[in-house]
Design a protein around this motif. Structure first.
Motif, PDB file in Angstrom:
ATOM      1  N   SER A   1     -20.471 -11.585 126.641  1.00 42.99           N
ATOM      2  CA  SER A   1     -20.540 -12.915 127.233  1.00 42.99           C
ATOM      3  C   SER A   1     -19.871 -13.952 126.334  1.00 42.99           C
ATOM      4  O   SER A   1     -19.825 -13.798 125.112  1.00 42.99           O
ATOM      5  N   LEU A   2     -19.391 -14.986 126.962  1.00 41.00           N
ATOM      6  CA  LEU A   2     -18.879 -16.160 126.273  1.00 41.00           C
ATOM      7  C   LEU A   2     -19.266 -17.391 127.069  1.00 41.00           C
ATOM      8  O   LEU A   2     -19.363 -17.340 128.299  1.00 41.00           O
ATOM      9  N   ASN A   3     -19.450 -18.497 126.374  1.00 44.55           N
ATOM     10  CA  ASN A   3     -19.736 -19.761 127.043  1.00 44.55           C
ATOM     11  C   ASN A   3     -18.658 -20.761 126.644  1.00 44.55           C
ATOM     12  O   ASN A   3     -18.600 -21.202 125.497  1.00 44.55           O
ATOM     13  N   LEU A   4     -17.788 -21.060 127.579  1.00 46.50           N
ATOM     14  CA  LEU A   4     -16.734 -22.037 127.323  1.00 46.50           C
ATOM     15  C   LEU A   4     -17.273 -23.438 127.588  1.00 46.50           C
ATOM     16  O   LEU A   4     -18.106 -23.649 128.466  1.00 46.50           O
ATOM     17  N   SER A   5     -16.778 -24.377 126.843  1.00 41.08           N
ATOM     18  CA  SER A   5     -17.120 -25.769 127.075  1.00 41.08           C
ATOM     19  C   SER A   5     -15.850 -26.602 127.074  1.00 41.08           C
ATOM     20  O   SER A   5     -14.834 -26.205 126.512  1.00 41.08           O
ATOM     21  N   CYS A   6     -15.939 -27.727 127.713  1.00 36.21           N
ATOM     22  CA  CYS A   6     -14.798 -28.640 127.799  1.00 36.21           C
ATOM     23  C   CYS A   6     -15.332 -30.057 127.700  1.00 36.21           C
ATOM     24  O   CYS A   6     -16.221 -30.448 128.465  1.00 36.21           O
ATOM     25  N   GLU A   7     -14.805 -30.787 126.759  1.00 34.52           N
ATOM     26  CA  GLU A   7     -15.243 -32.164 126.542  1.00 34.52           C
ATOM     27  C   GLU A   7     -14.124 -33.114 126.927  1.00 34.52           C
ATOM     28  O   GLU A   7     -12.972 -32.920 126.540  1.00 34.52           O
ATOM     29  N   ALA A   8     -14.489 -34.130 127.660  1.00 31.38           N
ATOM     30  CA  ALA A   8     -13.527 -35.165 128.028  1.00 31.38           C
ATOM     31  C   ALA A   8     -13.655 -36.356 127.088  1.00 31.38           C
ATOM     32  O   ALA A   8     -14.759 -36.729 126.696  1.00 31.38           O
ATOM     33  N   SER A   9     -12.521 -36.920 126.756  1.00 32.81           N
ATOM     34  CA  SER A   9     -12.532 -38.135 125.946  1.00 32.81           C
ATOM     35  C   SER A   9     -11.599 -39.158 126.577  1.00 32.81           C
ATOM     36  O   SER A   9     -10.679 -38.797 127.319  1.00 32.81           O
ATOM     37  N   ALA A  10     -11.838 -40.389 126.285  1.00 34.24           N
ATOM     38  CA  ALA A  10     -11.079 -41.508 126.835  1.00 34.24           C
ATOM     39  C   ALA A  10     -11.187 -41.552 128.353  1.00 34.24           C
ATOM     40  O   ALA A  10     -10.301 -42.088 129.028  1.00 34.24           O
TER      41      ALA A  10
ATOM     42  N   PHE B   1     -19.806 -15.368 136.508  1.00 35.71           N
ATOM     43  CA  PHE B   1     -19.565 -16.643 135.836  1.00 35.71           C
ATOM     44  C   PHE B   1     -20.412 -17.733 136.490  1.00 35.71           C
ATOM     45  O   PHE B   1     -20.710 -17.686 137.688  1.00 35.71           O
ATOM     46  N   ALA B   2     -20.764 -18.725 135.694  1.00 32.97           N
ATOM     47  CA  ALA B   2     -21.504 -19.868 136.211  1.00 32.97           C
ATOM     48  C   ALA B   2     -20.952 -21.138 135.584  1.00 32.97           C
ATOM     49  O   ALA B   2     -20.881 -21.245 134.349  1.00 32.97           O
ATOM     50  N   MET B   3     -20.567 -22.062 136.437  1.00 33.64           N
ATOM     51  CA  MET B   3     -20.030 -23.335 135.969  1.00 33.64           C
ATOM     52  C   MET B   3     -21.100 -24.406 136.089  1.00 33.64           C
ATOM     53  O   MET B   3     -21.835 -24.450 137.078  1.00 33.64           O
ATOM     54  N   SER B   4     -21.171 -25.260 135.098  1.00 28.33           N
ATOM     55  CA  SER B   4     -22.142 -26.348 135.116  1.00 28.33           C
ATOM     56  C   SER B   4     -21.533 -27.558 134.426  1.00 28.33           C
ATOM     57  O   SER B   4     -20.484 -27.462 133.783  1.00 28.33           O
TER      58      SER B   4
ATOM     59  N   LEU C   1     -18.539 -23.197 131.248  1.00 27.03           N
ATOM     60  CA  LEU C   1     -18.325 -21.978 132.025  1.00 27.03           C
ATOM     61  C   LEU C   1     -18.994 -20.840 131.274  1.00 27.03           C
ATOM     62  O   LEU C   1     -18.488 -20.390 130.243  1.00 27.03           O
ATOM     63  N   GLN C   2     -20.128 -20.415 131.784  1.00 24.75           N
ATOM     64  CA  GLN C   2     -20.823 -19.269 131.207  1.00 24.75           C
ATOM     65  C   GLN C   2     -20.241 -18.007 131.835  1.00 24.75           C
ATOM     66  O   GLN C   2     -20.270 -17.847 133.053  1.00 24.75           O
ATOM     67  N   MET C   3     -19.726 -17.128 131.006  1.00 22.81           N
ATOM     68  CA  MET C   3     -19.082 -15.914 131.485  1.00 22.81           C
ATOM     69  C   MET C   3     -19.856 -14.712 130.976  1.00 22.81           C
ATOM     70  O   MET C   3     -19.994 -14.527 129.758  1.00 22.81           O
ATOM     71  N   ASN C   4     -20.359 -13.933 131.912  1.00 22.95           N
ATOM     72  CA  ASN C   4     -21.122 -12.730 131.573  1.00 22.95           C
ATOM     73  C   ASN C   4     -20.412 -11.492 132.087  1.00 22.95           C
ATOM     74  O   ASN C   4     -19.551 -11.562 132.962  1.00 22.95           O
ATOM     75  N   ASN C   5     -20.808 -10.359 131.532  1.00 21.01           N
ATOM     76  CA  ASN C   5     -20.245  -9.073 131.959  1.00 21.01           C
ATOM     77  C   ASN C   5     -18.709  -9.122 131.986  1.00 21.01           C
ATOM     78  O   ASN C   5     -18.080  -8.758 132.976  1.00 21.01           O
ATOM     79  N   LEU C   6     -18.155  -9.581 130.905  1.00 17.49           N
ATOM     80  CA  LEU C   6     -16.706  -9.755 130.837  1.00 17.49           C
ATOM     81  C   LEU C   6     -15.977  -8.420 130.905  1.00 17.49           C
ATOM     82  O   LEU C   6     -16.478  -7.391 130.425  1.00 17.49           O
TER      83      LEU C   6
END
Length: 126
Positions: A16-25, A67-70, A80-85
């Motif tokens: 599993s991996l958990n991707l994150s994305c941060e917005a700025s400005a 996958f689960a997006m939140s 983006l939580q990614m399981n069973n890759l």
């Protein structure tokens, strides 16, 4: 507007991996967001999308059930939580934002998104 994705890495199949994305400005709270990926030699493909309120979501057939997006609007973050890759999930993953406000749509076309972040590499070994 800057979108910065992180959380990629090397993982074994089934992991599993958990991707994150941060917005700025920019504030994401009223905008739909998406995750896309691009493998070498392939076109960018849709992975998941989420409406501004975090209720409506859409997934590619490949991502459904794994996958689960939140989103956390208060933190200006999307995940983006990614399981069973699987090895075929190997790609550079990008987050994207639609500048249309208050839309419940969850676009799957790359052209529907106006802002793109730098990608994060996900590599799944067999």
């Amino acid at each position: 507007v800057q979108l910065q994705a992180c959380g990629g890495g090397l993982v074994q199949a089934g992991g599993s991996l958990n991707l994150s994305c941060e917005a700025s400005a920019w504030t994401i709270s009223s905008h739909a967001l998406g995750w896309f990926r691009q493998a070498p030699g392939k076109e960018r493909e849709f992975v998941a999308a989420i409406g501004w309120d975090g209720i409506n979501t859409d997934y590619s057939d490949s991502a459904k059930g794994r996958f689960a997006m939140s989103r956390e609007n208060a933190l200006n973050m999307v995940y983006l939580q990614m399981n069973n890759l699987r090895p075929e999930d190997t790609a550079v993953y990008y987050c994207a934002a639609d500048r249309t406000t208050w839309s419940f749509d969850t676009p799957s076309r790359p052209g529907a998104y106006d802002y793109w972040g730098r990608g994060t590499q996900v590599t799944v070994s067999s």
